[in-house]
Scaffold this motif. Structure first.
Motif, mmCIF file in Angstrom:
data_model
loop_
_atom_site.group_PDB
_atom_site.id
_atom_site.type_symbol
_atom_site.label_atom_id
_atom_site.label_comp_id
_atom_site.label_asym_id
_atom_site.label_seq_id
_atom_site.Cartn_x
_atom_site.Cartn_y
_atom_site.Cartn_z
ATOM 1 N N HIS A 1 -14.552 1.320 4.125
ATOM 2 C CA HIS A 1 -14.697 2.197 3.026
ATOM 3 C C HIS A 1 -13.390 2.380 2.426
ATOM 4 O O HIS A 1 -13.053 2.900 1.483
ATOM 5 C CB HIS A 1 -15.147 3.819 3.659
ATOM 6 N N SER A 2 -12.446 1.365 2.503
ATOM 7 C CA SER A 2 -11.173 1.140 1.913
ATOM 8 C C SER A 2 -11.283 0.184 0.667
ATOM 9 O O SER A 2 -11.883 -0.853 1.160
ATOM 10 C CB SER A 2 -9.914 1.133 2.808
ATOM 11 N N ASN A 3 -10.781 0.277 -0.179
ATOM 12 C CA ASN A 3 -11.003 -0.843 -1.366
ATOM 13 C C ASN A 3 -9.683 -1.887 -1.078
ATOM 14 O O ASN A 3 -9.860 -3.174 -1.305
ATOM 15 C CB ASN A 3 -10.346 0.021 -2.719
ATOM 16 N N GLY A 4 -8.616 -1.522 -0.660
ATOM 17 C CA GLY A 4 -7.169 -2.370 -0.424
ATOM 18 C C GLY A 4 -7.203 -2.420 1.052
ATOM 19 O O GLY A 4 -7.851 -1.847 1.876
ATOM 20 N N SER B 1 0.941 -1.089 0.193
ATOM 21 C CA SER B 1 0.080 -0.014 0.034
ATOM 22 C C SER B 1 0.948 1.141 0.038
ATOM 23 O O SER B 1 1.678 1.214 0.827
ATOM 24 C CB SER B 1 -1.094 0.180 1.305
ATOM 25 N N GLU C 1 -16.674 7.966 2.199
ATOM 26 C CA GLU C 1 -16.693 7.798 0.824
ATOM 27 C C GLU C 1 -16.132 6.508 0.493
ATOM 28 O O GLU C 1 -14.905 6.060 0.944
ATOM 29 C CB GLU C 1 -15.771 9.125 0.375
ATOM 30 N N PRO C 2 -16.985 5.640 0.004
ATOM 31 C CA PRO C 2 -16.437 4.253 -0.273
ATOM 32 C C PRO C 2 -15.310 4.292 -1.363
ATOM 33 O O PRO C 2 -15.246 5.029 -2.151
ATOM 34 C CB PRO C 2 -17.750 3.486 -0.972
ATOM 35 N N GLU C 3 -14.632 3.472 -0.959
ATOM 36 C CA GLU C 3 -13.172 3.274 -1.712
ATOM 37 C C GLU C 3 -12.555 4.543 -1.779
ATOM 38 O O GLU C 3 -11.820 5.036 -3.043
ATOM 39 C CB GLU C 3 -13.510 2.727 -3.142
ATOM 40 N N ASP D 1 -9.547 5.385 -0.632
ATOM 41 C CA ASP D 1 -8.052 5.030 -0.897
ATOM 42 C C ASP D 1 -7.916 5.072 -2.588
ATOM 43 O O ASP D 1 -6.675 5.489 -2.819
ATOM 44 C CB ASP D 1 -7.615 3.918 -0.269
ATOM 45 N N VAL D 2 -8.825 4.600 -3.200
ATOM 46 C CA VAL D 2 -8.624 4.456 -4.787
ATOM 47 C C VAL D 2 -8.447 5.851 -5.137
ATOM 48 O O VAL D 2 -7.467 6.109 -6.104
ATOM 49 C CB VAL D 2 -9.799 3.874 -5.397
ATOM 50 N N ARG D 3 -9.394 6.920 -4.852
ATOM 51 C CA ARG D 3 -9.215 8.152 -5.271
ATOM 52 C C ARG D 3 -7.890 8.709 -4.657
ATOM 53 O O ARG D 3 -6.934 9.461 -5.480
ATOM 54 C CB ARG D 3 -10.200 9.115 -5.033
#
Length: 270
Positions: free
Chosen positions: A29-32, A4, A94-96, A98-100
């Motif tokens: 709410h994190s993807n990874g 990460s 906010e969902p995901e 970490d992607v943003r």
């Protein structure tokens, strides 16, 4: 190096209910898988096992050493490119998210510091002169951030995503300030005057705020040092002004052109 690019650091002194909620929102709410380090700043012994179980990494200080000093311990433990310092009463909605965050940190070159609330200008007497965010009550604090991200000068310490390379260059996390206050403005100006960009990222969050300052344990701890939170604020503000006051003001435009009262500030390009 961790898989990460982000590692999250949460300093804690008791406040278990909000700490549980903060971490639950991160995990859901994190993807990874983002490593979370809790710095336990003298919490009650009865909370130690649970704090260990909530985190991937755990540092225990038997006494409260202060927020800034706890933050300085943490970057030496996490092997990630960016260290995300988070208040334990900040809830990421906010969902995901970490992607943003990861996408923007990859797209924008030479980001030294990022956060979820910040301003494009600062008066170097220690006053933030603008603020934008995607807080649920953003308009109560300034303006709502509608863009993906914006160039900034200073960030709010509720969330500071700091390039580890920058902390290493400085020689630690702004540990010339005492315990709390003004570390967030300082690390941003350190980044800018070393050629790094500062950005505010639009992430939906809730931040009730002032949890630490309202704790009886915090007031008692400062009282043993002959201080109030107001005293500490003024002490660190004076240190900030002594260090940065000659710059008078720092501003940035939409193209990452930074300047102070003396003219343009050099930014890294290669």
């Amino acid at each position: 190096m961790s898989a990460s690019p982000l590692g999250i650091v949460i300093p804690v002194m008791n406040q278990m209910e909000v700490t549980r909620k903060c971490i639950a929102y991160i995990r859901s709410h994190s993807n990874g898988q983002i490593p979370i380090l809790i710095v336990d700043n003298g919490s009650r012994n009865e909370y130690m096992d649970e704090l260990r179980s909530l985190s991937d990494y755990y540092i225990r200080n038997e006494e409260n050493i202060g927020v800034i000093q706890a933050m300085d311990q943490a970057w030496q433990v996490l092997d990630t490119r960016y260290i995300m310092y988070l208040h334990n009463d900040l809830f990421i909605l906010e969902p995901e998210f970490d992607v943003r965050v990861n996408r923007i940190l990859t797209e924008v070159p030479f980001v030294g510091a990022a956060g979820f609330g910040g301003g494009h200008s600062v008066n170097c007497v220690g006053v933030r002169t603008s603020f934008t965010s995607n807080l649920i009550d953003a308009e109560s604090h300034g303006t709502r951030l509608l863009e993906d991200y914006v160039p900034s000068v200073v960030l709010d310490g509720m969330c500071l995503i700091v390039r580890k390379e920058l902390i290493q260059q400085i020689g630690g996390f702004v540990n010339h300030y005492s315990f709390h206050h003004y570390y967030d403005m300082d690390i941003c100006l350190e980044a800018i005057y070393r050629g790094y960009k500062v950005i505010t990222i639009s992430i939906s969050i809730d931040h009730p705020g002032s949890r630490t300052a309202s704790q009886p344990e915090y007031a008692a701890w400062l009282g043993k040092k002959g201080l109030t939170d107001g005293d500490l604020f003024e002490m660190n503000r004076n240190r900030f002004m002594s260090k940065w006051g000659e710059r008078q003001h720092v501003v940035v435009d939409s193209q990452f052109n930074y300047c102070d009262a003396h003219g343009p500030i050099y930014m890294k390009t290669t």
